[in-house]
Design a protein around this motif. Structure first.
Motif, PDB file in Angstrom:
ATOM      1  N   ALA A  83       0.944  -1.311   0.028  1.00  0.00           N
ATOM      2  CA  ALA A  83      -0.022  -0.122  -0.062  1.00  0.00           C
ATOM      3  C   ALA A  83       0.873   1.316   0.012  1.00  0.00           C
ATOM      4  O   ALA A  83       0.551   2.308  -0.637  1.00  0.00           O
ATOM      5  N   ASN A  84       2.011   1.378   0.799  1.00  0.00           N
ATOM      6  CA  ASN A  84       2.741   2.360   0.815  1.00  0.00           C
ATOM      7  C   ASN A  84       3.518   2.579  -0.573  1.00  0.00           C
ATOM      8  O   ASN A  84       3.630   3.769  -1.078  1.00  0.00           O
ATOM      9  N   TYR A  85       4.066   1.410  -1.261  1.00  0.00           N
ATOM     10  CA  TYR A  85       4.733   1.828  -2.510  1.00  0.00           C
ATOM     11  C   TYR A  85       3.757   1.859  -3.470  1.00  0.00           C
ATOM     12  O   TYR A  85       3.998   2.908  -4.414  1.00  0.00           O
ATOM     13  N   SER A  86       2.690   1.691  -3.721  1.00  0.00           N
ATOM     14  CA  SER A  86       1.613   1.872  -4.280  1.00  0.00           C
ATOM     15  C   SER A  86       1.154   3.400  -4.248  1.00  0.00           C
ATOM     16  O   SER A  86       0.867   4.196  -5.312  1.00  0.00           O
ATOM     17  N   THR A  87       1.075   3.676  -3.115  1.00  0.00           N
ATOM     18  CA  THR A  87       0.564   4.947  -2.719  1.00  0.00           C
ATOM     19  C   THR A  87       1.688   6.178  -3.355  1.00  0.00           C
ATOM     20  O   THR A  87       1.420   7.233  -4.272  1.00  0.00           O
ATOM     21  N   TRP A  88       3.061   5.638  -3.224  1.00  0.00           N
ATOM     22  CA  TRP A  88       4.223   6.336  -3.649  1.00  0.00           C
ATOM     23  C   TRP A  88       4.139   6.481  -5.076  1.00  0.00           C
ATOM     24  O   TRP A  88       4.280   7.606  -5.667  1.00  0.00           O
ATOM     25  N   ARG A  89       3.712   5.422  -5.718  1.00  0.00           N
ATOM     26  CA  ARG A  89       3.636   5.388  -7.208  1.00  0.00           C
ATOM     27  C   ARG A  89       2.651   6.168  -7.919  1.00  0.00           C
ATOM     28  O   ARG A  89       2.727   7.167  -9.028  1.00  0.00           O
ATOM     29  N   ILE A  90       1.354   6.425  -7.061  1.00  0.00           N
ATOM     30  CA  ILE A  90       0.473   7.197  -7.756  1.00  0.00           C
ATOM     31  C   ILE A  90       0.577   8.770  -7.277  1.00  0.00           C
ATOM     32  O   ILE A  90       0.181   9.304  -8.072  1.00  0.00           O
ATOM     33  N   ALA A  91       1.007   8.929  -6.117  1.00  0.00           N
ATOM     34  CA  ALA A  91       1.478  10.341  -5.920  1.00  0.00           C
ATOM     35  C   ALA A  91       2.658  10.515  -5.338  1.00  0.00           C
ATOM     36  O   ALA A  91       3.177  10.444  -4.304  1.00  0.00           O
ATOM     37  N   LEU A  92       3.688  10.839  -6.217  1.00  0.00           N
ATOM     38  CA  LEU A  92       4.973  10.808  -6.006  1.00  0.00           C
ATOM     39  C   LEU A  92       5.548  12.129  -5.005  1.00  0.00           C
ATOM     40  O   LEU A  92       6.699  12.017  -4.377  1.00  0.00           O
ATOM     41  N   SER A  93       4.613  12.892  -4.818  1.00  0.00           N
ATOM     42  CA  SER A  93       4.698  13.959  -3.720  1.00  0.00           C
ATOM     43  C   SER A  93       4.497  13.504  -2.484  1.00  0.00           C
ATOM     44  O   SER A  93       4.955  14.200  -1.403  1.00  0.00           O
ATOM     45  N   ASP A  94       3.928  12.429  -2.118  1.00  0.00           N
ATOM     46  CA  ASP A  94       3.806  11.913  -0.754  1.00  0.00           C
ATOM     47  C   ASP A  94       4.984  11.710  -0.092  1.00  0.00           C
ATOM     48  O   ASP A  94       5.596  10.570  -0.437  1.00  0.00           O
ATOM     49  N   LYS A  95       5.448  12.637   0.930  1.00  0.00           N
ATOM     50  CA  LYS A  95       6.766  12.157   1.606  1.00  0.00           C
ATOM     51  C   LYS A  95       6.658  11.228   2.648  1.00  0.00           C
ATOM     52  O   LYS A  95       7.902  10.808   3.159  1.00  0.00           O
ATOM     53  N   SER A  96       5.601  10.628   2.821  1.00  0.00           N
ATOM     54  CA  SER A  96       5.398   9.586   4.196  1.00  0.00           C
ATOM     55  C   SER A  96       5.795   8.280   3.819  1.00  0.00           C
ATOM     56  O   SER A  96       6.070   7.287   4.455  1.00  0.00           O
ATOM     57  N   CYS A  97       5.655   8.008   2.427  1.00  0.00           N
ATOM     58  CA  CYS A  97       5.789   6.744   1.961  1.00  0.00           C
ATOM     59  C   CYS A  97       7.329   6.051   2.095  1.00  0.00           C
ATOM     60  O   CYS A  97       7.272   4.747   2.637  1.00  0.00           O
ATOM     61  N   GLY A  98       8.203   6.620   1.942  1.00  0.00           N
ATOM     62  CA  GLY A  98       9.376   6.261   2.004  1.00  0.00           C
ATOM     63  C   GLY A  98       9.927   5.984   3.333  1.00  0.00           C
ATOM     64  O   GLY A  98      10.487   4.992   3.734  1.00  0.00           O
TER      65      GLY A  98
END
Length: 334
Positions: A83-98
């Motif tokens: 879910a975290n990696y997919s969220t990052w792929r969809i919204a690259l500006s999300d700084k919490s996924c990394g």
């Protein structure tokens, strides 16, 4: 059934326009699928595939990743990672996924740990990770991990370049590991750190004796310039023995290039480079010619590089001696 329905939606090409599904409906569908699908049954691997399928559909429908928000805190670690990696792929500006993926990587051993490591090794440089904290955590994980984990750790550290310098002792130790992929990943990470990693030079020189790492190590040593002068005798040996190393173009071209970068211009080095400038492989000829231009521009023989515009492959290059002043010129052959 819920899982199968989701798969079918991902490949759906019928008369109904899926884009007509609004975000609230999709979130309700996601919640329903989550209760009835593999996640509700507690099957980690099938659940992870389920999340990836939800993510693909989310991207297809161009929704914000709100449908994945609840899954990022799911009790199944593998679901959280996906879910975290997919969220990052969809919204690259999300700084919490990394940072969330990093926490999974340094967490308990399991499928989720290795999957998080895979994603961080692939895309960690783009995930807005705070370098100092991330390097510290990755080094901690590396100290207690097996070869597979350490390979991922080394690949993650390479993203941080000079900021990964605190990891140099662990990376240097990894150069002597039994696992060949780990040794290679360690050389690449040290090379990424750059000249600040000069304490690793003796170990990189040892790596020139390792058939797995010697090509990469030769390339890495050149970046240290004169500080790596102790490597010159071994680099000369690697370059001057085409019979022994005939199949390793990368090794011999990297050795030639490194000799030019290190800058020791004695007669032995120049003689070997002149010999390599007439090698049967264009990549070695070019690397040796560049090194000669660096070390002895007034004494080097010029090379004309003739390239076919039909292919950029080095096989289409021909080296010819030029009269007069040494120069490199590119001529297109039609």
């Amino acid at each position: 059934a819920a899982f199968d329905a989701l798969i079918q939606l991902n490949s759906y090409e019928g008369p109904v326009n899926l884009a007509e599904i609004d975000a609230s409906t999709f979130s309700a569908m996601t919640s329903y699928w989550t209760r009835l699908g593999p996640i509700g049954q507690g099957d980690p691997r099938r659940s992870a595939a389920f999340v990836r399928s939800i993510a693909r559909l989310t991207q297809k429908l161009r929704f914000a990743p709100s449908a994945l928000a609840g899954l990022r805190t799911n009790s199944i670690a593998l679901v959280r990672v996906e879910a975290n990696y997919s969220t990052w792929r969809i919204a690259l500006s999300d700084k919490s996924c990394g940072p969330d993926l990093l926490r999974e990587f340094v967490g308990p051993v399991g499928d989720a740990k290795y999957r998080a490591g895979e994603y961080l090794a692939r895309d960690g440089a783009k995930m807005n990770l705070e370098a100092a904290e991330a390097v510290t955590q990755v080094v901690t994980a590396m100290r207690g991990g097996g070869p597979a984990l350490c390979i991922q750790a080394a690949r993650i550290l390479a993203h941080f370049k000079q900021d990964a310098l605190p990891a140099l002792p662990e990376l240097t130790n990894a150069l002597r590991a039994l696992d060949r992929e780990l040794r290679l990943a360690a050389v690449r990470a040290i090379e990424a750190i750059g000249p600040a990693a000069s304490n690793a030079i003796p170990s990189l020189i040892e790596s020139l004796n390792d058939p797995i790492t010697q090509g990469q190590a030769a390339g890495a040593l050149g970046a240290f310039g004169p500080a790596a002068s102790a490597a010159v005798p071994k680099l000369v040996e690697l370059l001057s023995n085409p019979a022994k190393f005939a199949g390793s173009v990368e090794l011999r071209s990297n050795a030639a290039r490194a000799l030019g970068q290190i800058g020791v211009a004695n007669e032995v080095v120049l003689s070997v480079l002149r010999q390599a400038a007439g090698d049967s492989d264009a990549r070695i000829r070019v690397a040796a010619g560049e090194a000669l231009q660096r070390l002895a521009p007034s004494r080097s023989r010029g090379l004309r590089s003739i390239r076919s515009n039909r292919s950029a492959h080095p096989r289409n290059e021909i080296s010819l001696p030029l009269r007069g002043r040494p120069t490199f010129a590119a001529i297109s052959v039609h």
